[in-house]
Design an enzyme around this catalytic site. Structure first.
Site, PDB file in Angstrom:
ATOM      1  N   ASP A  41       0.847  -1.193   0.000  1.00 18.61           N
ATOM      2  CA  ASP A  41       0.000   0.000   0.000  1.00 18.61           C
ATOM      3  C   ASP A  41       0.883   1.244   0.000  1.00 18.61           C
ATOM      4  O   ASP A  41       1.881   1.308   0.729  1.00 18.61           O
ATOM      5  CB  ASP A  41      -0.901  -0.009   1.237  1.00 18.61           C
ATOM      6  CG  ASP A  41      -1.986   1.050   1.164  1.00 18.61           C
ATOM      7  OD1 ASP A  41      -3.070   0.738   0.665  1.00 18.61           O
ATOM      8  OD2 ASP A  41      -1.742   2.195   1.602  1.00 18.61           O
ATOM      9  N   ILE A  42       0.527   2.234  -0.828  1.00 21.03           N
ATOM     10  CA  ILE A  42       1.285   3.492  -0.870  1.00 21.03           C
ATOM     11  C   ILE A  42       0.935   4.321   0.361  1.00 21.03           C
ATOM     12  O   ILE A  42      -0.249   4.577   0.630  1.00 21.03           O
ATOM     13  CB  ILE A  42       0.961   4.285  -2.145  1.00 21.03           C
ATOM     14  CG1 ILE A  42       1.300   3.456  -3.385  1.00 21.03           C
ATOM     15  CG2 ILE A  42       1.723   5.605  -2.174  1.00 21.03           C
ATOM     16  CD1 ILE A  42       0.917   4.131  -4.687  1.00 21.03           C
TER      17      ILE A  42
ATOM     18  N   HIS B 112      -5.605  14.347  -8.904  1.00 20.74           N
ATOM     19  CA  HIS B 112      -5.716  12.926  -9.254  1.00 20.74           C
ATOM     20  C   HIS B 112      -4.872  12.554 -10.469  1.00 20.74           C
ATOM     21  O   HIS B 112      -4.479  11.392 -10.617  1.00 20.74           O
ATOM     22  CB  HIS B 112      -7.187  12.566  -9.497  1.00 20.74           C
ATOM     23  CG  HIS B 112      -8.003  12.533  -8.241  1.00 20.74           C
ATOM     24  ND1 HIS B 112      -8.075  11.430  -7.417  1.00 20.74           N
ATOM     25  CD2 HIS B 112      -8.760  13.492  -7.643  1.00 20.74           C
ATOM     26  CE1 HIS B 112      -8.858  11.682  -6.381  1.00 20.74           C
ATOM     27  NE2 HIS B 112      -9.291  12.936  -6.491  1.00 20.74           N
TER      28      HIS B 112
ATOM     29  N   ASN C 191      -3.154  12.860  -3.713  1.00 22.57           N
ATOM     30  CA  ASN C 191      -4.327  13.294  -4.485  1.00 22.57           C
ATOM     31  C   ASN C 191      -4.817  14.664  -4.032  1.00 22.57           C
ATOM     32  O   ASN C 191      -5.180  15.516  -4.857  1.00 22.57           O
ATOM     33  CB  ASN C 191      -5.455  12.266  -4.355  1.00 22.57           C
ATOM     34  CG  ASN C 191      -5.240  11.047  -5.229  1.00 22.57           C
ATOM     35  OD1 ASN C 191      -4.603  11.120  -6.280  1.00 22.57           O
ATOM     36  ND2 ASN C 191      -5.755   9.906  -4.803  1.00 22.57           N
TER      37      ASN C 191
ATOM     38  N   GLU D  51      -4.853   2.296  -4.257  1.00 20.42           N
ATOM     39  CA  GLU D  51      -3.396   2.410  -4.147  1.00 20.42           C
ATOM     40  C   GLU D  51      -2.767   1.149  -3.570  1.00 20.42           C
ATOM     41  O   GLU D  51      -1.632   1.156  -3.108  1.00 20.42           O
ATOM     42  CB  GLU D  51      -3.021   3.618  -3.277  1.00 20.42           C
ATOM     43  CG  GLU D  51      -3.337   3.482  -1.790  1.00 20.42           C
ATOM     44  CD  GLU D  51      -4.734   3.946  -1.418  1.00 20.42           C
ATOM     45  OE1 GLU D  51      -4.944   4.282  -0.245  1.00 20.42           O
ATOM     46  OE2 GLU D  51      -5.619   3.962  -2.298  1.00 20.42           O
TER      47      GLU D  51
ATOM     48  N   ASP E 270      -2.448   9.467 -10.371  1.00 17.02           N
ATOM     49  CA  ASP E 270      -2.403   8.367 -11.344  1.00 17.02           C
ATOM     50  C   ASP E 270      -0.977   8.140 -11.847  1.00 17.02           C
ATOM     51  O   ASP E 270      -0.562   6.993 -12.081  1.00 17.02           O
ATOM     52  CB  ASP E 270      -3.325   8.664 -12.523  1.00 17.02           C
ATOM     53  CG  ASP E 270      -4.802   8.495 -12.170  1.00 17.02           C
ATOM     54  OD1 ASP E 270      -5.090   7.958 -11.076  1.00 17.02           O
ATOM     55  OD2 ASP E 270      -5.650   8.904 -12.977  1.00 17.02           O
TER      56      ASP E 270
END
Length: 348
Positions: A207-208, A220, A215, A250, A224
């Site tokens: 997980d980031i 966004h 974001n 994420e 991305d």
């Protein structure tokens, strides 16, 4: 491309090999049976084996080999994947630079053609999103004539279904395998475990850290780009046999093998460190948290995911930018096993 359009294209390809244009050596029922077998496959490896088997049956006087292509920094490398339909895809074959003729074909430097003449026979590129991903090399024995129409029809059918599989199995943003593919491969891997294998299978969830801040602060579109760049760095770091997936949002999943849990921990820590040490454009430092567990036949896939998820949660709530294994945390009393009720067969 949807299934209906693929069917239309397949019908068009079949129509090009009608009895009027087909050599008498190729009975139509046999070709139709081969097409049924070819299009029944839902995995790339079995699709490749089916294609090679079909070509060998319909062109017995030719040698047919399939090469896969890999693009690294815009340059194509290739290696033989199959040269006999009765064998499994050749493991760990080295990637090599193709010769000048093949290189021009792969890079589409010359006018694009459906089939190219080489010194030994014919070369048929197979495309995915307008990029060559595989090559059929057909070498006739002695003075055998190759039926170009039949060869191209089968190659295009294979290509169409390859693209369908890619669209079905891939995440549209990152190009990694998607959740549907993850569920399928995890189930297969759990069901086929063998204790005697020298390398143990593991599932890692990644997980980031603080991705919501990315974001919120940068928008966004930049978010991305971070997801895409992370996926690219995963592909650069992990081996070809490792399964890489966008699990959702994420969060990413990795199915990989290592000789021991300690080695698996070291591999994941190495990736964690590499991400934190390589700044992302416009964002700067990005870190990831990872939790992983060993796959075991005694657990259903939902249990395996739960174990990795608990290890990931521990990583995120205890400082982030770290790797934790469920089994080690369990021994230390930080996490508990969740039992699955008897008769619970819901895998995902």
């Amino acid at each position: 491309m949807n299934a209906a359009s693929a069917l239309d294209i397949t019908t068009m390809e079949i129509s090009r090999t009608t009895p009027d244009t087909m050599p008498p050596d190729y009975p139509l029922p046999e070709i139709l049976d081969s097409l049924v077998e070819l299009t029944a496959q839902r995995e790339r490896k079995t699709l490749e084996i089916s294609l090679l088997t079909t070509l060998r049956e319909l062109m017995p006087n030719c040698t047919v080999a399939l090469y896969n292509c890999r693009w690294i920094d815009g340059h194509p490398w290739w290696r033989i994947q199959l040269d006999h339909p009765d064998q499994e895809p050749l493991p760990n074959q080295p990637w090599t630079l193709p010769n000048r003729k093949i290189l021009r074909i792969l890079q589409q430097q010359d006018e694009r053609q459906p089939v190219y003449q080489t010194e030994t026979g014919l070369c048929v590129p197979l495309y995915q999103i307008n990029q060559v991903v595989a090559v059929l090399m057909v070498t006739p024995n002695h003075d055998t004539d190759i039926d170009h129409t039949l060869l191209l029809a089968l190659a295009r059918i294979h290509e169409n279904f390859l693209n369908l599989l890619h669209a079905s199995d891939s995440d549209t943003l990152t190009g990694l395998n998607n959740r549907r593919k993850f569920d399928s491969q995890l189930y297969t891997l759990v069901a086929s475990q063998h204790a005697e294998l020298p390398r143990l299978p593991f599932l890692a969830l990644l997980d980031i850290d603080h991705f919501k801040r990315v974001n919120d602060n940068y928008g966004h579109i930049i978010g991305d780009e971070v997801l895409l760049m992370l996926a690219q760095r995963m592909q650069q770091f992990f081996g070809e046999e490792d399964g890489l997936y966008r699990y959702g949002g994420e969060e990413f999943a990795i199915l990989f093998r290592a000789v021991s849990a300690e080695k698996a921990q070291a591999i994941l820590e190495g990736f964690c460190e590499r991400i934190s040490n390589q700044p992302f454009p416009q964002v700067g430092q990005v870190t990831v948290s990872i939790g992983f567990t060993r796959l075991d036949q005694s657990f259903v896939p939902s249990q395996v995911i739960d174990r990795a998820d608990k290890a990931l949660y521990h990583s995120k709530t205890n400082g982030r930018n770290q790797v934790n294994q469920f089994e080690a945390l369990q021994q230390q009393g930080f996490v508990n096993e969740v039992a699955v009720a008897s008769g619970d067969i819901d895998l995902f």
